[in-house]
Structures are given as C-alpha cells and as structure tokens.
Design a protein around this motif. Structure first.
Motif, PDB file in Angstrom:
ATOM      1  N   PHE A 173       0.811  -1.400  -0.218  1.00 33.88           N
ATOM      2  CA  PHE A 173       0.002  -0.200  -0.236  1.00 33.88           C
ATOM      3  C   PHE A 173       0.864   1.567  -0.135  1.00 33.88           C
ATOM      4  CE2 PHE A 173      -3.417   2.514   1.654  1.00 33.88           C
ATOM      5  CZ  PHE A 173      -4.744   2.583   0.756  1.00 33.88           C
ATOM      6  N   GLY A 174       2.355   0.965   0.259  1.00 31.59           N
ATOM      7  CA  GLY A 174       2.701   2.498   0.397  1.00 31.59           C
ATOM      8  C   GLY A 174       3.829   3.100   1.595  1.00 31.59           C
ATOM      9  N   CYS A 175       2.896   1.985   2.202  1.00 28.11           N
ATOM     10  CA  CYS A 175       3.163   2.275   4.073  1.00 28.11           C
ATOM     11  C   CYS A 175       4.989   1.521   3.937  1.00 28.11           C
ATOM     12  CB  CYS A 175       2.474   2.086   4.542  1.00 28.11           C
ATOM     13  SG  CYS A 175       0.615   2.623   5.240  1.00 28.11           S
ATOM     14  N   ASP A 176       5.210   1.902   5.654  1.00 30.09           N
ATOM     15  CA  ASP A 176       6.903   1.188   6.111  1.00 30.09           C
ATOM     16  C   ASP A 176       6.427   1.129   7.502  1.00 30.09           C
ATOM     17  OD1 ASP A 176       9.223   0.907   6.925  1.00 30.09           O
ATOM     18  OD2 ASP A 176      10.013   2.425   6.149  1.00 30.09           O
ATOM     19  N   PRO A 177       5.981  -0.267   7.069  1.00 28.96           N
ATOM     20  CA  PRO A 177       5.434  -0.558   8.577  1.00 28.96           C
ATOM     21  C   PRO A 177       6.278  -1.256   9.880  1.00 28.96           C
ATOM     22  CG  PRO A 177       4.564  -2.509   6.875  1.00 28.96           C
ATOM     23  CD  PRO A 177       5.522  -1.487   6.527  1.00 28.96           C
ATOM     24  N   THR A 178       7.960  -0.959   9.503  1.00 30.43           N
ATOM     25  CA  THR A 178       9.026  -0.235  10.723  1.00 30.43           C
ATOM     26  C   THR A 178       9.288   0.858  11.192  1.00 30.43           C
ATOM     27  OG1 THR A 178      10.779  -0.242   9.282  1.00 30.43           O
ATOM     28  CG2 THR A 178      10.131  -2.297   8.777  1.00 30.43           C
ATOM     29  N   ARG A 179       8.402   1.819  11.208  1.00 27.10           N
ATOM     30  CA  ARG A 179       8.129   2.625  11.119  1.00 27.10           C
ATOM     31  C   ARG A 179       6.988   3.171  11.664  1.00 27.10           C
ATOM     32  NH1 ARG A 179      12.249   5.711   9.833  1.00 27.10           N
ATOM     33  NH2 ARG A 179      11.261   8.153   9.613  1.00 27.10           N
ATOM     34  N   ILE A 180       5.983   1.976  12.457  1.00 32.01           N
ATOM     35  CA  ILE A 180       4.695   2.551  12.828  1.00 32.01           C
ATOM     36  C   ILE A 180       4.946   3.558  13.824  1.00 32.01           C
ATOM     37  CG2 ILE A 180       2.750   1.808  13.889  1.00 32.01           C
ATOM     38  CD1 ILE A 180       2.683  -0.048  11.966  1.00 32.01           C
TER      39      ILE A 180
END
Length: 420
Positions: A173-180
C-alpha cells in the motif's frame, strides 16, 4: 459570501454518496458496501478523500498504518491539535455511513469554517482510520492504536484469508510498517479526540432527535459454556430420567435474558449454539453456547457475570447436568471525558436541540484513542437503528444538524482555557 450550514450538510451527503462507490460490492445491487484495509477500494477512497481535503486547503499525509490524515491548520503554528475522525473500512456488505460518516462530517465542518473565515486556536486533524472493524486481518482498531501509541508489532504477522500478512499488505500500500512507532501522537500535542458516528441503535429515532451525546463506550465480555448431559434414544428414555443438555441450554438462555432485562445498563445475548450429537431422535449429550455481556460500567458487567455463573450452576445441577465455563474475551468500558461530554451537550443545546446522553453498545476507535487523550462522541440518528447492513440509512438534514453541533463544539473549545 458566507457558507450556510445547509450547504455544508448537502456537501457531506454528496461526499458520502461518492465514497460508497469505492466498494467490492455495489449498493445499487442491494449488496451494501464492502471496503477492507489496504485494498484497491481503500486506495481509491483515500484518493477521493485526498482530493476533497486538498480542495479545502488542508495538508494531507498517509501514515505507515494507512491512516489518512488531513490538517486544517490554525493561525497559530504551535497550536495543539483536535483530532476528529472515524474509520473508512466496513464489515462485509455493510452500510454507507458506519465509519465513513465520521470522516466526512469533519470535512464539512472544515468547509464551513473556511467558508465563514472562522479561525480557531488549535489545528484540526481529520483522520480516516485504516482499519477499525478488523474484517480483513482481524486487526481491530489498527489505525487508532497506531495514533495512540499502543500498536503491538506482533499484529503485523496476522494474515488474511489468502495468507497475506498485514505487514506485506501495508508495504504494498506504500507504507513502511517498521516506522509505525513514529506515527503516534504525543499527549502534549493533542486537545482531544472527537468521533461522530451513526447510533447503530433506535434510541434517537424513538426520541425524535437528530443527534445524541455519548457518555461511554461499552465494555464487552464473551464466554463459552459447555453443558454435559447423556445421549439416549428419544423414544425410550422416560422424560423424568433424561439428562438433556439442550434443555439445560434453554434454561441458560432464559437466565441471560432475565438478568439483562432486570439489570440497568446491561445487555446480553446467547448468539451461538452447537449441539451434539444433533440427531432428530437422539437426546442431546453436549450443548455448547456463547454468552456475551455488555455494559458501560465494568462493575455492573462483572457483578452480573458472577451472579449469572452462580445461577447457571444452580439451574444445571437441578437438571442433573454438568457444565464447563471459559471467559474467552474481555474488554473494559471506556468513559468519555466528562468535560468534553458537557461541551458536546452545551453545543447541542446551542443548536436548539434537547441533549440526550446515551452510551454506545458498540465498540469504536475511541476505545484505543482513550489511551492517548480525552475522548468525546456524538451520535447521529440512523433509521430504525439498522447498521452493519445494506439498508443502513440516515436523514440528510441530520448531517446539517451534526455539522452545526461540531461548529458550536469547536467554538466552545476555542473559548475554553486551558483547552483540556
């Protein structure tokens, strides 16, 4: 030229109609709206919301949990932020308004504020939470937990029916889950969180009121009760000698119904029953059923639970039946902030509407946002109390009433010192 409340309400209606088109199913076919987290439908509705937000002069960003956040900036750059929003996702074959109305109405609010040059001493961040229902990943309250800072990374391992992990879906989706973890708000920067939601019940309609103020979001607990009897031939075992598990289940259902009808602020249901051996001419040996209890007051719910289990024990012993009991789920109630609830009541009165205070029997994003800041909720009347269904409906003029309440709420918050 000023913008009227009616114009803002009509625009909200048009936006809601447009948003309903972004669905796996089509409302025109009476299949309702189906929109899951991190799907093509999610992407397309966020593209539309981004266009509408930017047309209102808002800055827009997508965070790493696929929450869309549009900011209506205060004249003061260092101002705190009032968060207003709800979820974009739906249950399968749901309605047009559950969740999405709470995203669209604050946009109508911003439209009215801009159209009338009303400035505020705080920013307004309008949030379209990515996932509240948990339909795709069973990741209930994903979006709001991220903003509140209570997201658990283990959730990223959950999978959908095709085996796609939440982590992979967010990346696609274009997100970076590590930066949540970086997407959380700090309590110091937030005034409060407000959510506008359809009532999902009939009380406002019965009271002939367009809106109501929420006092609390219900606590929930679920139980599994397994009743043990003895199977036998339905034609040969005398009635007086039978140990019929299903008869015991009927007594449990009666006890739940009576308890909830006689206890203030308590609702409950036996929603699921499994029977074995489930033959037409066999006395039931084992019956397993679910019990759910809900109350805005945890002490009421917990006291009811204790009493109910005791009563079940007595009733089943009389029937010569054994049972096992497991608490399978428990979620504490969340009280809406008293000062914010009072502010909403006053804003409703400002609109010439009698303020009705009621609790929410369903869960909402406020359950998670309460870990960040004070929360408040405004309910909007829904026709016949129907929700989570294609026939979910509201009255257009109620949108105008809700916008007016939001305007008065913001003006009252602007006069409040301190803001929280």
């Amino acid at each position: 030229m000023t913008l009227s409340l009616d114009q803002a309400g009509r625009q909200a209606w048009q936006w809601l109609e447009a948003a309903a088109e972004f669905s796996e199913t089509r409302d025109v076919d009476h299949e309702g709206v189906t929109r899951r987290c991190a799907t093509g439908e999610h992407r397309r509705v966020l593209e539309a919301l981004t266009e509408w937000m930017e047309a209102l002069g808002m800055s827009v960003r997508l965070d790493n949990a696929a929450n869309l956040i549009g900011r209506h900036a205060s004249h003061s750059p260092d101002a705190r932020t009032l968060l207003i929003g709800s979820h974009q996702d739906t249950v399968p074959h749901g309605g047009k308004y559950d969740g999405m109305m709470g995203v669209i109405l604050p946009l109508a609010l911003v439209m009215y504020l801009r159209g009338n040059d009303i400035s505020l001493p705080f920013h307004i961040d309008v949030v379209a939470f990515s996932d509240e229902e948990g339909t795709r990943f069973s990741s209930t309250l994903l979006g709001s937990k991220v903003l509140a800072g209570t997201f658990e990374p283990e959730m990223l391992k959950t999978t959908d029916d095709q085996g796609v992990t939440l982590h992979a879906a967010l990346e696609a989706f274009g997100c970076d889950p590590t930066r949540i973890p970086l997407d959380r708000y700090s309590p110091e920067e937030v005034v409060a969180f407000l959510e506008v939601h359809i009532e999902q019940g009939p009380q406002l309609e019965h009271a002939s009121l367009p809106v109501g103020v929420v006092s609390a979001i219900t606590g929930i607990e679920r139980h599994q009760v397994k009743i043990h009897g003895m199977a036998g031939h339905a034609g040969t075992v005398p009635m007086s000698l039978r140990r019929d598990a299903l008869v015991g289940a009927a007594e449990v259902i009666r006890l739940v119904d009576v308890l909830c009808k006689e206890t203030k602020d308590l609702v409950g249901v036996v929603g699921k029953i499994e029977n074995a051996p489930n033959g037409v001419n066999v006395i039931p040996q084992t019956t397993t059923l679910s019990i759910e209890l809900r109350s805005p007051h945890d002490e009421v719910r917990q006291r009811a639970r204790k009493y109910l289990i005791e009563q079940i024990g007595v009733a089943l012993e009389t029937l010569d039946l054994a049972f096992g009991h497991t608490l399978t789920y428990e979620q504490s109630a969340v009280q809406c902030s008293s000062w914010l609830t009072a502010t909403l009541e006053e804003a409703v009165q400002d609109c010439g509407i009698e303020p009705l205070v009621l609790f929410s029997g369903a869960g909402h994003d406020g359950l998670a946002m309460a870990d960040l800041c004070d929360i408040g909720m405004l309910f909007v009347r829904c026709r016949e109390g129907v929700s989570h269904h294609p026939s979910e409906a509201i009255e257009p003029e109620d949108l105008t009433a809700a916008v007016e309440v939001l305007v008065h709420t913001c003006q009252r918050l602007a006069r409040r010192q301190p803001l929280a």
